[in-house]
Write a protein that holds these residues in place. Structure first.
Motif, mmCIF file in Angstrom:
data_model
loop_
_atom_site.group_PDB
_atom_site.id
_atom_site.type_symbol
_atom_site.label_atom_id
_atom_site.label_comp_id
_atom_site.label_asym_id
_atom_site.label_seq_id
_atom_site.Cartn_x
_atom_site.Cartn_y
_atom_site.Cartn_z
ATOM 1 N N THR A 1 0.802 -1.239 0.000
ATOM 2 C CA THR A 1 0.000 0.000 0.000
ATOM 3 C C THR A 1 0.825 1.275 0.000
ATOM 4 O O THR A 1 0.289 2.350 -0.244
ATOM 5 C CB THR A 1 -0.952 0.045 1.215
ATOM 6 O OG1 THR A 1 -0.181 -0.007 2.416
ATOM 7 C CG2 THR A 1 -1.965 -1.094 1.173
ATOM 8 N N GLY A 2 2.121 1.173 0.308
ATOM 9 C CA GLY A 2 2.953 2.368 0.340
ATOM 10 C C GLY A 2 4.168 2.193 1.219
ATOM 11 O O GLY A 2 4.535 1.074 1.578
ATOM 12 N N VAL A 3 4.783 3.321 1.568
ATOM 13 C CA VAL A 3 5.982 3.291 2.413
ATOM 14 C C VAL A 3 5.752 4.122 3.673
ATOM 15 O O VAL A 3 4.935 5.045 3.693
ATOM 16 C CB VAL A 3 7.228 3.789 1.652
ATOM 17 C CG1 VAL A 3 7.580 2.843 0.519
ATOM 18 C CG2 VAL A 3 7.045 5.201 1.144
ATOM 19 N N VAL A 4 6.506 3.774 4.709
ATOM 20 C CA VAL A 4 6.331 4.366 6.040
ATOM 21 C C VAL A 4 7.667 4.896 6.547
ATOM 22 O O VAL A 4 8.714 4.320 6.285
ATOM 23 C CB VAL A 4 5.807 3.290 7.021
ATOM 24 C CG1 VAL A 4 5.618 3.858 8.405
ATOM 25 C CG2 VAL A 4 4.524 2.666 6.514
ATOM 26 N N CYS A 5 7.587 5.992 7.298
ATOM 27 C CA CYS A 5 8.785 6.549 7.924
ATOM 28 C C CYS A 5 8.425 6.971 9.352
ATOM 29 O O CYS A 5 7.447 7.693 9.561
ATOM 30 C CB CYS A 5 9.280 7.753 7.131
ATOM 31 S SG CYS A 5 10.819 8.440 7.756
ATOM 32 N N HIS A 6 9.208 6.503 10.314
ATOM 33 C CA HIS A 6 8.998 6.880 11.715
ATOM 34 C C HIS A 6 9.398 8.345 11.882
ATOM 35 O O HIS A 6 10.540 8.714 11.627
ATOM 36 C CB HIS A 6 9.830 5.979 12.613
ATOM 37 C CG HIS A 6 9.521 6.118 14.053
ATOM 38 N ND1 HIS A 6 10.235 5.475 15.017
ATOM 39 C CD2 HIS A 6 8.580 6.828 14.713
ATOM 40 C CE1 HIS A 6 9.759 5.780 16.205
ATOM 41 N NE2 HIS A 6 8.756 6.609 16.047
ATOM 42 N N ASP A 7 8.447 9.171 12.301
ATOM 43 C CA ASP A 7 8.638 10.618 12.424
ATOM 44 C C ASP A 7 9.452 10.982 13.671
ATOM 45 O O ASP A 7 10.151 11.970 13.701
ATOM 46 C CB ASP A 7 7.259 11.283 12.439
ATOM 47 C CG ASP A 7 7.296 12.789 12.403
ATOM 48 O OD1 ASP A 7 8.381 13.376 12.447
ATOM 49 O OD2 ASP A 7 6.219 13.391 12.339
ATOM 50 N N LYS A 8 9.321 10.214 14.727
ATOM 51 C CA LYS A 8 10.031 10.438 15.995
ATOM 52 C C LYS A 8 9.768 11.825 16.580
ATOM 53 O O LYS A 8 10.653 12.486 17.085
ATOM 54 C CB LYS A 8 11.525 10.198 15.832
ATOM 55 C CG LYS A 8 11.851 8.792 15.415
ATOM 56 C CD LYS A 8 13.325 8.601 15.227
ATOM 57 C CE LYS A 8 13.588 7.212 14.686
ATOM 58 N NZ LYS A 8 14.955 7.016 14.265
ATOM 59 N N SER A 9 8.527 12.269 16.498
ATOM 60 C CA SER A 9 8.125 13.548 17.063
ATOM 61 C C SER A 9 8.273 13.507 18.580
ATOM 62 O O SER A 9 7.953 12.507 19.212
ATOM 63 C CB SER A 9 6.662 13.824 16.680
ATOM 64 O OG SER A 9 6.098 14.802 17.511
ATOM 65 N N LYS A 10 8.728 14.603 19.173
ATOM 66 C CA LYS A 10 8.872 14.612 20.628
ATOM 67 C C LYS A 10 7.509 14.599 21.323
ATOM 68 O O LYS A 10 7.386 14.134 22.439
ATOM 69 C CB LYS A 10 9.708 15.804 21.081
ATOM 70 C CG LYS A 10 9.105 17.146 20.799
ATOM 71 C CD LYS A 10 10.010 18.253 21.303
ATOM 72 C CE LYS A 10 9.413 19.605 20.951
ATOM 73 N NZ LYS A 10 10.253 20.692 21.401
ATOM 74 N N ASN A 11 6.474 15.105 20.647
ATOM 75 C CA ASN A 11 5.131 15.091 21.229
ATOM 76 C C ASN A 11 4.419 13.764 21.009
ATOM 77 O O ASN A 11 3.549 13.406 21.785
ATOM 78 C CB ASN A 11 4.284 16.221 20.640
ATOM 79 C CG ASN A 11 4.836 17.579 20.996
ATOM 80 O OD1 ASN A 11 5.453 17.742 22.037
ATOM 81 N ND2 ASN A 11 4.644 18.543 20.115
#
Length: 140
Positions: free
Chosen positions: A100-110
């Motif tokens: 279905t697509g690709v994913v990237c871990h954003d690692k947002s502090k919130n």
């Protein structure tokens, strides 16, 4: 799930999605507006008519869908952000299937479990995501 068309939408700019995004199967949660999940619930920020922000990190996030891998974290985000609480009434869950697509871990502090998910052109996650709760608590 079999899906052979692995092309990104024509409106994606060159370099989108970013190189660090990868195909992987991850259980995720997504905020949706209504109990009946529709294709509109899986439109990116740009597809909904908003402008691209070149300073955003990760780059091209506006072309992706926001999803979280941690249910409790997403619930807490809704409670603490009035805009989210007003707009989104339900939480849905499903998988980021490789097809279905690709994913990237954003690692947002919130939101440490936040991921960006760039869908392939003909992916239809609204057909297999399911509502798990209202944003204010469990379903009756």
């Amino acid at each position: 799930m079999i899906f052979n068309n692995r092309h990104y939408p024509k409106f994606f700019p060159k370099g989108c999605p970013p190189a660090q995004a990868e195909q992987k199967k991850v259980k995720v949660y997504r905020l949706v507006e209504k109990e009946n999940i529709t294709q509109k619930d899986f439109k990116s920020y740009v597809e909904l008519g908003n402008k691209f922000n070149p300073t955003r990190n990760p780059k091209y996030g506006e072309y992706a869908l926001s999803v979280n891998t941690n249910y409790d974290e997403l619930c807490n985000s809704v409670k603490s952000v009035p805009y989210l609480k007003k707009r989104f009434k339900y939480i849905a869950t499903g998988q980021t299937y490789i097809c279905t697509g690709v994913v990237c871990h954003d690692k947002s502090k919130n939101q440490p479990s936040h991921h960006d998910w760039w869908l392939y052109e003909e992916a239809l996650p609204h057909k297999y995501f399911k509502i798990v709760s209202k944003t204010g608590g469990d379903l009756p």
